[in-house]
Scaffold this active site. Structure first.
Site, PDB file in Angstrom:
ATOM      1  N   ALA A  62     -58.497  24.263 -99.190  1.00 29.58           N
ATOM      2  CA  ALA A  62     -57.005  24.369 -98.539  1.00 29.58           C
ATOM      3  C   ALA A  62     -56.380  25.735 -99.081  1.00 29.58           C
ATOM      4  O   ALA A  62     -56.561  25.900-100.286  1.00 29.58           O
ATOM      5  CB  ALA A  62     -56.124  23.336 -98.689  1.00 29.58           C
ATOM      6  N   GLY A 103     -60.526  20.978 -99.911  1.00 27.05           N
ATOM      7  CA  GLY A 103     -60.906  20.662 -98.414  1.00 27.05           C
ATOM      8  C   GLY A 103     -62.304  21.295 -98.003  1.00 27.05           C
ATOM      9  O   GLY A 103     -62.515  20.846 -96.850  1.00 27.05           O
ATOM     10  N   GLU A 106     -64.382  18.714 -98.386  1.00 24.56           N
ATOM     11  CA  GLU A 106     -64.066  17.776 -97.315  1.00 24.56           C
ATOM     12  C   GLU A 106     -64.514  18.002 -95.826  1.00 24.56           C
ATOM     13  O   GLU A 106     -64.744  17.069 -95.272  1.00 24.56           O
ATOM     14  CB  GLU A 106     -62.632  17.424 -97.273  1.00 24.56           C
ATOM     15  CG  GLU A 106     -61.929  16.627 -98.327  1.00 24.56           C
ATOM     16  CD  GLU A 106     -60.188  16.731 -98.780  1.00 24.56           C
ATOM     17  OE1 GLU A 106     -59.780  17.842 -98.590  1.00 24.56           O
ATOM     18  OE2 GLU A 106     -60.055  15.505 -98.755  1.00 24.56           O
ATOM     19  N   GLU A 126     -58.695  18.749-106.439  1.00 23.63           N
ATOM     20  CA  GLU A 126     -57.137  18.303-106.095  1.00 23.63           C
ATOM     21  C   GLU A 126     -56.320  18.026-107.320  1.00 23.63           C
ATOM     22  O   GLU A 126     -55.239  18.571-107.456  1.00 23.63           O
ATOM     23  CB  GLU A 126     -57.043  17.749-104.875  1.00 23.63           C
ATOM     24  CG  GLU A 126     -57.459  18.077-103.648  1.00 23.63           C
ATOM     25  CD  GLU A 126     -58.971  18.158-103.278  1.00 23.63           C
ATOM     26  OE1 GLU A 126     -59.578  18.055-104.127  1.00 23.63           O
ATOM     27  OE2 GLU A 126     -59.176  18.605-101.911  1.00 23.63           O
TER      28      GLU A 126
END
Ligand code: 3H9
Length: 699
Positions: A62, A103, A106, A126
């Site tokens: 992200a 992310g 992910e 994270e």
């Protein structure tokens, strides 16, 4: 062109995320990815999808810069994009090279299969940003690799090589050659066989193993309780993984999302993110641009084989740079090298280094008593006693012996680099490299810029810090430089607290609970009370006489209690143990000092202890900034995190100051100054920030 491009290879659509430098998954990428996926699914001629990254990597996750900002209308969230990928009616394969982090990983977990290039690095870091994976990572990873492996991976937050990811079951295949071609071939086979998508969220076997076994999670929490104390994110990771086991998939995802949203707004996450960017920012020196020429450092020499010298030498050997260590005589040299050998041997004994690697590293460390042997070294680091005449003599000798290009630095923790540089005919090639003890472990190097240090030398030494695994922070010349100067401000107050009524164990507990590895007294016992005594002796001639300090430490020194090494200092120690035990003899001494000073001892609250320790240190940091000795507040934060173990989740002392508020700290300092005078005068910069309603981060 969108941030994601699609290329058709036969009946396979290859989607590339293209957002340099790290393919962060910002709003534009998410919108574009969602559109391209939908287009491929709508296209009857497409049988399967491959998602990959353009440039250096798959994706770094992200976009951290977007955290805390409003999501633009119409832009899908990352979990929404991943739900669309997982729910796709056609097989979706991730082709991972470089890095798949957060992310990024992910997204690949939402894909139905994963191929990775050899040596790619994958993980969910994270936690290092004070959050939990918020796009399904805590729900999907345990479904692929089981709960225990997922706990390890998510709580540690490290990136693992693709080979390990393959062994664990994250990656289905390691690509042999051309990653995207292999992924396309993989996809073609699936299409030909009519294999339906294999959705990670529907896999149950691996999590079912842990269902009804809360003890797995309890044990894990206990195991990390001490290491992670005070830091919320690791515990939240465990909670979310536990929910993956006990809740239906959709509810687990919703629960993860809730925890993520709470943490991303927390001060701890703001602090961790600040540190992430600060770590990258410290390498940037405004007047030493990125393209400043640097010298290659292919060999090094260290003057002095003591604890510091030996530790510094190990840093070079660890990365394959040959290093020569110089001592005054053969005995001292052998003693020093023996300590280094023992250091390595203990790492081998712990299984963290192979005997072969130890031998290779020791093989890179040469000992000598002849300065002639350092003549060709690219850099020489002096790590002799803190004695100006001695250092000048060494630098003069090095200047005469070394080739013209050699950079010469001093590991001094307090002496004036300019005075040392003046002893040479090459002051532009002289600076300070102040390592922190133990030098082979602590990651900080304060690189001290002298008045005449050239930009090339600065750029070379800053690069070198990184090459030997250190975080180099550029500072200016002053007593104690940045780290120790602030440390003195803090330990001085800790001394006054004892005189007024506190005891060492109380002060230490407050600091430990705040998140530092230990308080000032346990630290003094570890570093050596004799060492602190020597520093105070050296400072004595320049100490303004109206500024007193508590002399309890000096009295302990006079009792021949030097700390852990004599099993007695501020505390006493059982033989072979490092656990501090409060000592009634020290309490008696402290009480008698209060009496001598006519101070009526009072109960001192924990909050006062914290403020009296932290605020004067922050105040000193403000003075350092005013004097231009640190480039930015964030440099100070990095110094304290890497040099003294200041908790990352508080962002460093200056970031912490901004969380508390400059006005609050200024008020407290003004009050303390009125009550106690002396060392506590508020810094003008602190006053200015308080009055303008600003923080150090605004400078
Ligand atoms: C996440 O994914 C949350 C999700 O679970 C849920 C969402 C709902 N964003 O490090 P470098 C910048 S959280 C924005 O020198 P390298 C970096 O600041 C994210 N910017 O490269 C630097 O800028 P500058 C989880 C980022 O090759 C430049 O890119 N992911 C991001 O040495 C180059 O960076 C992580 O925690 C980002 N995500 O290392 C991974 N990443 O040039 C964080 C980097 O202006 N990133 N930048 O100084 C890394 O660990 C490393 O950057 C990486 C590449 C290993 C990827």
């Amino acid at each position: 062109m969108g941030a994601v491009t699609t290329e058709k290879r036969g009946n396979i659509a290859v989607l590339s995320i293209d957002n340099p430098p790290v393919n962060a998954l910002g709003a534009a990428v998410r919108s574009s990815l969602a559109e391209e996926i939908q287009a491929a699914l709508d296209d009857a001629a497409t049988g399967a999808l491959v998602i990959t990254g353009a440039g250096r990597m798959f994706s770094g996750g992200a976009d951290i810069q977007e955290f805390g900002k409003e999501r633009p209308a119409g832009v899908p969230s990352l979990p929404e994009v991943i739900t669309a990928i997982e729910g796709a009616s056609k097989p979706v394969i991730a082709a991972i090279h470089g890095v798949a982090a957060g992310g990024g990983l992910e997204i690949s977990l939402g894909c139905h299969w994963r191929l990775a290039a050899p040596g790619a690095r994958l993980g969910l870091p994270e936690v290092t940003l004070g959050i939990i994976p918020g796009a399904g990572g805590t729900q999907r990873l345990p479904r692929l690799i089981g709960v225990e492996a997922a706990l390890e991976a998510i709580v540690a937050g490290n990136l693992m090589p693709s080979e390990k990811a393959h062994a664990l079951g994250i990656v289905d295949e390691i690509s042999g050659n051309d990653l995207v071609a292999d992924a396309v071939a993989f996809a073609e086979k699936l299409v030909a066989a009519g294999t339906p998508p294999r959705r990670t969220g529907e896999l149950e076997d691996r999590i079912a193993e842990a269902r009804g076994k809360p003890e797995i999670f309890e044990k894990f929490r206990q195991g990390m309780a001490r290491r992670a104390r005070g830091f919320e994110a690791p515990f939240a990771c465990v909670d979310s993984i536990e929910a993956a086991v006990n809740l239906p998939f959709a509810e687990g995802l919703a629960n993860e999302r809730e925890i993520f949203a709470r943490l991303v707004a927390s001060d701890q996450s703001k602090a961790q993110r600040h540190v992430f960017f600060a770590e990258r920012e410290v390498a940037k020196i405004p007047d030493v641009p990125k393209d400043t020429p640097t010298q290659p450092i292919e060999s090094a020499a260290i003057i002095g084989a003591g604890t510091m010298g030996g530790g510094i030498a190990m840093n070079f050997a660890n990365v394959g740079i040959p290093v020569t260590v110089i001592e005054v005589d053969a005995d001292a040299l052998e003693k020093g090298l023996e300590v280094t050998r023992k250091n390595y041997a203990s790492t081998v004994a712990k299984g963290r280094l192979s005997q072969d690697d130890m031998d290779k590293r020791m093989g890179l460390i040469a000992g000598s008593t002849d300065y002639g042997d350092v003549a060709d070294a690219d850099i020489v680091i002096e790590a002799a006693f803190e004695d100006m005449p001695l250092k000048k003599e060494i630098f003069q000798r090095l200047d005469q012996t070394c080739k013209a290009e050699t950079i010469i630095t001093s590991n001094t923790s307090s002496l004036d680099i300019d005075e040392i540089a003046a002893a040479t005919g090459r002051p532009e090639k002289v600076m300070g490299t102040h390592f922190f003890s133990p030098a082979n472990v602590m990651r900080l190097a304060e690189n001290v810029r002298g008045a005449e240090t050239s930009k090339d030398t600065i750029a070379t030494v800053m690069d070198l810090s990184k090459a030997i695994g250190k975080v180099g922070v550029l500072v200016g010349i002053c007593d104690g430089f940045v780290g120790n100067r602030m440390l003195y401000a803090y330990t001085r107050q800790a001394g006054f607290l004892l005189e007024e009524g506190a005891l060492p164990e109380q002060v230490d507990k407050v600091i430990y609970d705040f998140g530092l590895p230990m308080g000032p007294y346990a630290m003094a016992d570890l570093a050596g009370i004799d060492v602190g005594w020597r520093v105070r002796q050296a400072q004595e001639p320049t100490r303004p006489k109206h500024l007193r300090y508590s002399d309890i430490a000096d009295r302990i020194y006079e009792m021949d209690r030097y700390g852990q090494k004599t099993q007695a200092g501020w505390y006493r120690y059982e033989k072979g143990s490092r656990a501090p035990i409060p000592d009634p003899e020290i309490e008696k001494l402290i009480v008698s000092v209060s009496e001598e000073l006519g101070i009526e001892r009072r109960a001192i609250g924990d909050q006062e202890i914290l403020e009296r320790c932290m605020y004067p240190m922050i105040n000193e940091g403000a003075k350092i900034l005013e004097e231009g000795l640190a480039l930015r507040a964030l440099d100070i934060d990095i110094i304290w995190i890497y040099g003294f173990g200041f908790p990352r989740y508080r962002g460093g002392p200056m970031f912490y100051a901004d969380l508390v508020g400059a006005d609050k700290i200024y008020d407290a300092m003004s009050r303390l100054y009125d009550e106690h005078g002396e060392w506590l005068k508020p810094a003008p910069l602190l006053e200015k920030l308080a009055k303008e309603g600003k923080g150090f981060g605004d400078l």
